[in-house]
Structure formats: structure tokens, C-alpha cells
Design an enzyme around this catalytic site. Structure first.
Site, PDB file in Angstrom:
ATOM      1  N   THR A 100      31.037  46.847  46.434  1.00  0.00           N
ATOM      2  CA  THR A 100      32.473  46.711  46.685  1.00  0.00           C
ATOM      3  C   THR A 100      33.113  45.627  45.836  1.00  0.00           C
ATOM      4  O   THR A 100      34.270  45.261  46.056  1.00  0.00           O
ATOM      5  CB  THR A 100      32.721  46.395  48.167  1.00  0.00           C
TER       6      THR A 100
ATOM      7  N   LYS B 185      45.624  46.406  53.455  1.00  0.00           N
ATOM      8  CA  LYS B 185      44.343  47.113  53.441  1.00  0.00           C
ATOM      9  C   LYS B 185      43.489  46.728  54.646  1.00  0.00           C
ATOM     10  O   LYS B 185      43.367  45.556  54.975  1.00  0.00           O
ATOM     11  CB  LYS B 185      43.608  46.792  52.137  1.00  0.00           C
TER      12      LYS B 185
ATOM     13  N   GLY C  34      35.220  44.021  43.224  1.00  0.00           N
ATOM     14  CA  GLY C  34      36.339  44.464  42.401  1.00  0.00           C
ATOM     15  C   GLY C  34      37.172  45.592  42.969  1.00  0.00           C
ATOM     16  O   GLY C  34      38.030  46.143  42.274  1.00  0.00           O
ATOM     17  N   THR C  35      36.954  45.937  44.247  1.00  0.00           N
ATOM     18  CA  THR C  35      37.730  47.049  44.816  1.00  0.00           C
ATOM     19  C   THR C  35      39.217  46.726  44.885  1.00  0.00           C
ATOM     20  O   THR C  35      40.058  47.588  44.625  1.00  0.00           O
ATOM     21  CB  THR C  35      37.216  47.419  46.218  1.00  0.00           C
ATOM     22  N   GLY C  36      39.558  45.489  45.239  1.00  0.00           N
ATOM     23  CA  GLY C  36      40.967  45.108  45.308  1.00  0.00           C
ATOM     24  C   GLY C  36      41.637  45.141  43.950  1.00  0.00           C
ATOM     25  O   GLY C  36      42.771  45.631  43.815  1.00  0.00           O
ATOM     26  N   CYS C  37      40.942  44.636  42.936  1.00  0.00           N
ATOM     27  CA  CYS C  37      41.462  44.678  41.570  1.00  0.00           C
ATOM     28  C   CYS C  37      41.674  46.119  41.124  1.00  0.00           C
ATOM     29  O   CYS C  37      42.707  46.470  40.536  1.00  0.00           O
ATOM     30  CB  CYS C  37      40.490  44.004  40.601  1.00  0.00           C
TER      31      CYS C  37
END
Length: 269
Positions: A210, A176, A212-215
Site C-alpha cells: 500500500t 478516504k 504510495g496509494t495516496g499519492c
């Protein structure tokens, strides 16, 4: 009788609700799956940071996994925060025992707030024991840099970095680009099954929300894999879901720091 598509998250709890298992369960539901959870750690956390981490005993984590898999099963498993080398080893052993087919690993090391979530000695265990078992891993730039032992400073370096992270082309990688400074972002998918690089462009969305975007992205990919989609389709649909969730959440104020995305943008505004 109908049967749910099922997705299991093995991760830490976020008391603020924006990341961790709370974000994963919201995402599973929003993306059409029955969600289940194994809690690896309890965090005292909000939009401003992590003030405490309480690790769950390994024996209880093992019993949680056994309870879910032996009864309900899981069409896909998403792994997030594992915190220690011992827990990483345990989860790797369970993945092998139950022959998990769709395994999405988000190598969580640092929270959006900058708080460290993975112990130093656990990084080698992650690299040697768990990541090689994954269907796909979803590192951001700082995580990929730690795993590779070198900095990634530009988008031009990302395709080669994704290949390097693939464990000799056995694990797919979604690298990412969000931590780079470019306005036009290009995430890179290395599809290990096809030995193929796929570039996934998107526009940077200006927002503080932003957390928790990865989760959310990794759990959406797991949900779409659980529904039987191919890897590239699952990743494309996951990217579309997180982009819309960020856009829908940017106008809300939740807390005083990095707020969450809007997981249920399709149902309410």
C-alpha cells in the site's frame, strides 16, 4: 500538431520509487497525461521507512515551477509533500500567480511507514494558505483528524467531516476510509460545486503493498481532470484506477516492507 494533456506534480522524491513524484509520474503516464515534476524534498526512503529528508531550497522550487509553467503549462497540478511552512507559502503564491485551475492537494503528513513528513508549524500554513485554493483535497482519516482537530472514528462521521473540511463549501473533499477497520470501505466525496455528498464504496484488499496509494490516487484524479473530465467522473475514474493498481500489485514482493502498487497493470503483469 497534437497537444498533450499535461499534469504537474509538486512533491517530494521517493528513492524507493513507490510514492512521491515517482508514483505521480507513473500515474500520469498510465492515465494518459504528459507528466512533469517539481521536487520539494529528497528523501532517503524504501518500503520500510524514511531514513532522511533533504529539503530543496525555496528559490530552486520557485525556479522549477516557473520553468515548467511558463513553457509547457499544466492542465492540472497535484501537490503532495511540501515539508515546511515556507514552501507551502511559496506554492500558494505560485498557484495564484499562474491561476492554476485544476489543483489537487494531497495533504501529506505521515508516510505509510508512520514516518512524519510535515513539520508541525507547517500544518497551519497548509490550512490557511494552500488548501483553500484547491479544487479538491484528498485527506485520509489521520490527516483529516489533524486538520479538523478531532478524531474521526467511524464511517458515519465521514460525510459531516468532509463538509467541515470544505472551507465553507469552496473546496471539494475526497475523504478516504482506508484507515478505518471496516471490510467494506466507503470513501466520501463532498462536491463543493454541487454542494453534494457522493459515497464511493469499495472492498478492502488484503495486501501489504500500500506504499504510495495516496499519492497515486490524488495524481490519477489530477490526470483525469487534466483530460477535461468533470470532478465526479475524475474521482470515480481515479478510484477505479487505484483499486485495480492495488489488486494487480498485491501478489508482488518489492522490498521487505510495504511494497508499491502496480501502476502499469494495463500494460504488463
Amino acid at each position: 500538431m497534437k497537444k498533450h494533456n499535461t499534469a504537474l506534480t509538486i512533491a517530494g522524491s521517493d528513492s524507493g520509487g513507490g510514492a512521491g513524484i515517482q508514483a505521480d509520474l507513473k500515474t500520469f503516464s498510465a492515465c494518459g497525461c504528459y507528466g512533469m515534476s517539481v521536487i520539494t524534498a529528497i528523501t532517503a526512503q524504501n518500503t520500510q521507512g524514511v531514513s532522511d529528508i533533504f529539503p530543496v531550497e525555496s528559490s530552486n522550487i520557485e525556479k522549477q515551477i516557473d520553468a515548467v509553467i511558463t513553457d509547457i503549462g499544466a492542465d492540472a497540478v497535484k501537490v503532495g509533500m511540501l515539508h515546511s511552512a515556507g514552501v507551502i507559502s511559496l506554492v500558494a503564491r505560485k498557484v495564484k500567480q499562474y491561476e492554476i485551475k485544476n489543483l489537487v492537494v494531497d495533504p501529506v503528513m505521515v508516510a505509510t511507514s508512520g514516518d512524519k513528513l510535515l513539520q508541525d508549524e507547517a500544518i497551519e500554513a497548509l490550512k490557511s494558505e494552500l488548501l483553500p485554493l484547491a479544487t479538491i483535497i484528498t485527506p485520509n482519516i489521520p490527516e483529516a483528524s489533524i486538520l479538523l482537530g478531532k478524531k474521526i472514528t467511524s464511517q458515519s462521521e465521514m460525510p459531516e467531516a468532509a463538509r467541515e473540511l470544505s472551507f465553507n463549501q469552496s473546496v471539494s473533499v475526497l475523504l478516504k476510509a482506508g484507515h478505518l477497520s471496516d471490510e467494506n470501505l466507503i470513501d466520501v466525496l463532498y462536491d463543493a460545486e454541487k454542494d453534494e455528498i457522493v459515497k464511493l464504496p469499495s472492498q478492502r484488499i488484503k495486501t501489504l503493498n500500500t506504499h504510495g496509494t495516496g499519492c497515486t490516487l490524488s495524481s490519477s484524479i489530477a490526470a483525469f481532470l487534466a483530460r477535461g473530465e468533470t470532478l465526479q467522473t475524475a474521482v470515480a475514474n481515479g478510484k477505479d484506477y487505484i483499486d485495480q493498481a492495488i489488486k494487480a500489485g498485491k501478489d508482488y514482493q518489492t522490498g521487505k516492507g510495504h511494497g508499491p502498487v502496480h501502476h502499469f497493470f494495463r500494460w504488463w503483469k
